[in-house]
Write an enzyme that holds these catalytic residues in place. Structure first.
Site, PDB file in Angstrom:
ATOM      1  N   SER A 135       6.247  -0.534  -2.248  1.00 53.94           N
ATOM      2  CA  SER A 135       5.198   0.072  -3.039  1.00 53.94           C
ATOM      3  C   SER A 135       5.871   1.021  -4.025  1.00 53.94           C
ATOM      4  CB  SER A 135       4.256   0.845  -2.112  1.00 53.94           C
ATOM      5  OG  SER A 135       3.318   1.579  -2.865  1.00 53.94           O
ATOM      6  N   LYS A 161       4.699  -4.094  -5.147  1.00 55.01           N
ATOM      7  CA  LYS A 161       3.371  -3.516  -5.414  1.00 55.01           C
ATOM      8  C   LYS A 161       3.527  -2.350  -6.366  1.00 55.01           C
ATOM      9  CE  LYS A 161       0.664  -0.401  -2.483  1.00 55.01           C
ATOM     10  NZ  LYS A 161       0.156  -0.233  -1.106  1.00 55.01           N
ATOM     11  N   LYS A 163       1.683   0.825  -8.353  1.00 54.96           N
ATOM     12  CA  LYS A 163       0.523   1.726  -8.425  1.00 54.96           C
ATOM     13  C   LYS A 163      -0.016   1.711  -9.851  1.00 54.96           C
ATOM     14  CE  LYS A 163       0.550   3.491  -4.248  1.00 54.96           C
ATOM     15  NZ  LYS A 163      -0.589   3.426  -3.323  1.00 54.96           N
ATOM     16  N   ASP A 188      -2.080  -1.465  -6.816  1.00 58.05           N
ATOM     17  CA  ASP A 188      -2.873  -0.595  -5.940  1.00 58.05           C
ATOM     18  C   ASP A 188      -3.437   0.548  -6.776  1.00 58.05           C
ATOM     19  OD1 ASP A 188      -4.014   0.913  -3.943  1.00 58.05           O
ATOM     20  OD2 ASP A 188      -2.163   1.260  -2.816  1.00 58.05           O
ATOM     21  N   GLU A 213      -5.437  -3.838  -4.814  1.00 57.51           N
ATOM     22  CA  GLU A 213      -5.750  -3.023  -3.638  1.00 57.51           C
ATOM     23  C   GLU A 213      -6.669  -1.868  -4.027  1.00 57.51           C
ATOM     24  OE1 GLU A 213      -2.101  -2.052  -1.636  1.00 57.51           O
ATOM     25  OE2 GLU A 213      -3.043  -0.532  -0.390  1.00 57.51           O
ATOM     26  N   ASP A 238      -8.030  -1.000   1.454  1.00 59.38           N
ATOM     27  CA  ASP A 238      -7.169  -0.063   2.178  1.00 59.38           C
ATOM     28  C   ASP A 238      -8.063   1.101   2.652  1.00 59.38           C
ATOM     29  OD1 ASP A 238      -5.489   2.090   2.838  1.00 59.38           O
ATOM     30  OD2 ASP A 238      -4.153   1.870   1.145  1.00 59.38           O
ATOM     31  N   LYS A 262      -3.582   0.214   8.234  1.00 59.66           N
ATOM     32  CA  LYS A 262      -2.734   1.395   8.422  1.00 59.66           C
ATOM     33  C   LYS A 262      -3.084   1.982   9.779  1.00 59.66           C
ATOM     34  CE  LYS A 262      -1.890   2.685   3.637  1.00 59.66           C
ATOM     35  NZ  LYS A 262      -2.349   3.517   2.509  1.00 59.66           N
ATOM     36  N   GLY A 290       1.728   1.502   4.182  1.00 65.88           N
ATOM     37  CA  GLY A 290       2.591   2.647   4.486  1.00 65.88           C
ATOM     38  C   GLY A 290       1.980   3.941   3.997  1.00 65.88           C
TER      39      GLY A 290
HETATM   40  O1  OSB Z   1      -2.395   3.482  -0.850  1.00 65.47           O
HETATM   41  O2  OSB Z   1      -0.869   2.447   0.164  1.00 65.47           O
HETATM   42  C1  OSB Z   1      -1.299   3.494  -0.322  1.00 65.47           C
HETATM   43  C2  OSB Z   1       1.388   6.195  -0.079  1.00 65.47           C
HETATM   44  C3  OSB Z   1       0.609   7.315   0.160  1.00 65.47           C
HETATM   45  C4  OSB Z   1      -0.753   7.176   0.212  1.00 65.47           C
HETATM   46  C5  OSB Z   1      -1.344   5.924   0.019  1.00 65.47           C
HETATM   47  C6  OSB Z   1      -0.570   4.808  -0.208  1.00 65.47           C
HETATM   48  C7  OSB Z   1       0.814   4.957  -0.287  1.00 65.47           C
HETATM   49  C8  OSB Z   1       1.722   3.864  -0.604  1.00 65.47           C
HETATM   50  C9  OSB Z   1       3.129   4.044  -0.137  1.00 65.47           C
HETATM   51  O3  OSB Z   1       1.425   2.921  -1.275  1.00 65.47           O
HETATM   52  C10 OSB Z   1       3.571   3.062   0.857  1.00 65.47           C
HETATM   53  C11 OSB Z   1       4.914   3.435   1.449  1.00 65.47           C
HETATM   54  O4  OSB Z   1       5.920   3.097   0.837  1.00 65.47           O
HETATM   55  O5  OSB Z   1       4.931   4.050   2.524  1.00 65.47           O
HETATM   56 MG    MG Z   2      -3.209   1.528  -0.787  1.00 67.79          MG
END
Ligand code: OSB
Ligand code: MG
Length: 369
Positions: A135, A161, A163, A188, A213, A238, A262, A290
């Site tokens: 991510s 992925k 953001k 995401d 996402e 999510d 999660k 994550g």
């Molecule tokens: O939406 O998946 C998410 C990190 C913090 C809060 C929300 C998210 C995330 C990530 C990071 O996308 C995922 C990771 O590398 O741990």
């Molecule tokens: Mg997410």
């Protein structure tokens, strides 16, 4: 089983590079660790809350207080048969699932250690390796994003992925896609859009993304159900999925075609298994999301990801992407094929580096029955 003592510990751990989502930027993690003791053994859990209540309602300082004042007293000294019985002990608490999960996950590790088994075996895991993606947080320029994609593709990750947020979406993805037309890519939004943005979200179909996402509000399954049929791209939920019941509602309404599981968000391994089983029976793929976890949370994620149905690459990636030194040994490493091998040892199967944790600790508190 009986829990005799719970130790809370807060550590501060700077990220090797800041991580930006549509709701903010994180430089340093504040992580609440939970160690539970019972019958001469111990188990570890990591609370997956953020530093502030922006991803969901919970945050580190609040979770600490909630575990100390409510979760711990409800669990300590109670007799129960198995870790699956822990959620019932604390389900009087509304919400606060990440705080409850930290203790529940620690009890799973404890149970695995008491039985001399790896955690994945206790959970019913079947996969020897798990599929890994990354991510990537937002960068101010497309050039910086491209550099990050290049690095992770070269490292072998199976899915990238990205953001997105308003103003850093269509054009940025277009640039990345032009450079990498065939890689498996997803985006995401962390709830940054509304149904007013349908035209923009539809335009993203041209990028052949694996999924988008959580485009809409964190608590809104209904609007996602209105959006999904208007898109070719699969929606993955999510933030909106906190339980098996939420998965049932989302799938009944056809609000998504993929679910991100999660551990903390759904209150721990017991509920995560239910979400996984519910989706698996309906051929809905799931994957492990994550929360920028340190090693203990990362290890729990790896064990969960060995369950059937965790087929899509997750966000669980190598320790070195986050930390100069993790709190477990060996650190989590990823093969050039983008896989993590499930650990063979008892419990979490990684050594918790208590010396490292001690050096990072900002406060501790012990609660007894
Ligand atoms: O939406 O998946 C998410 C990190 C913090 C809060 C929300 C998210 C995330 C990530 C990071 O996308 C995922 C990771 O590398 O741990
Ligand atoms: Mg997410």
């Amino acid at each position: 089983m009986k829990i005799e003592r719970i130790e809370l510990r807060e550590i501060k751990l700077p990220l090797v590079t800041p991580f930006e989502t549509s709701f903010g930027r994180t430089y340093e993690r504040e992580i609440v660790l939970v160690k539970v003791y019972g019958a001469g053994e111990h188990g570890w859990g990591e609370c997956t809350v953020g530093e502030n209540p922006f991803y969901n309602h919970e945050w580190a300082n609040g979770a600490w207080t909630l575990i100390r004042d409510f979760v711990a007293p409800m669990v300590l000294g109670k007799s129960f048969d198995q870790p699956e019985d822990v959620p019932a002990l604390t389900n009087k608490i509304r919400g606060n699932k990440m705080a409850r999960a930290a203790v529940e996950c620690a009890v799973w590790d404890l149970a695995a250690r008491q039985q001399g088994k790896p955690l994945w075996q206790l959970l019913g895991g079947v996969q020897e390796e798990i599929n890994c993606g990354v991510s990537l947080g937002l960068e101010d320029t497309d050039a910086a994003m491209l550099k990050k994609v290049e690095k992770e593709v070269a490292a072998g990750y199976q899915r990238i992925k990205i953001k997105i947020k308003p103003g850093r979406d269509y054009e940025m993805i277009k640039t990345l896609r032009k450079e990498y037309p065939t890689i498996t890519m997803s985006v995401d939004a962390n709830s940054a859009y509304s149904l007013n943005d349908v035209a923009l979200l539809k335009k993203m179909d041209e990028f052949k993304l694996l999924m988008i996402e959580q485009p809409l509000a964190y608590d809104d399954i209904l609007d996602h159900a209105e959006l999904q049929p208007q898109l070719q791209t699969a929606i993955c939920l999510d933030e909106s999925i906190l339980s098996e019941a939420d998965a049932r509602k989302a799938l009944a309404l056809k609000a998504c075609r993929i679910i991100n599981v999660k551990l903390g968000r759904v209150s721990g391994h017991t509920e995560a298994r239910k979400v996984q089983a519910y989706c698996h029976a309906r051929h809905i793929p799931v994957w492990c999301g994550g929360m920028l976890e340190a090693g203990i949370g990362r290890a729990h994620n790896i064990h969960m990801s060995t369950l059937p149905g965790f087929t899509l690459p997750g966000d669980v990636s190598a320790s070195k992407r986050y930390w100069t030194e993790d709190i477990i040994t060996p650190e989590v490493t990823v093969s050039p094929q983008g896989k993590i091998a499930r650990p063979a040892g008892v419990g979490l199967g990684y050594e918790v580096n208590e010396k490292r944790i001690e050096a990072l600790t900002v406060r501790t508190e012990t609660i007894t029955a």
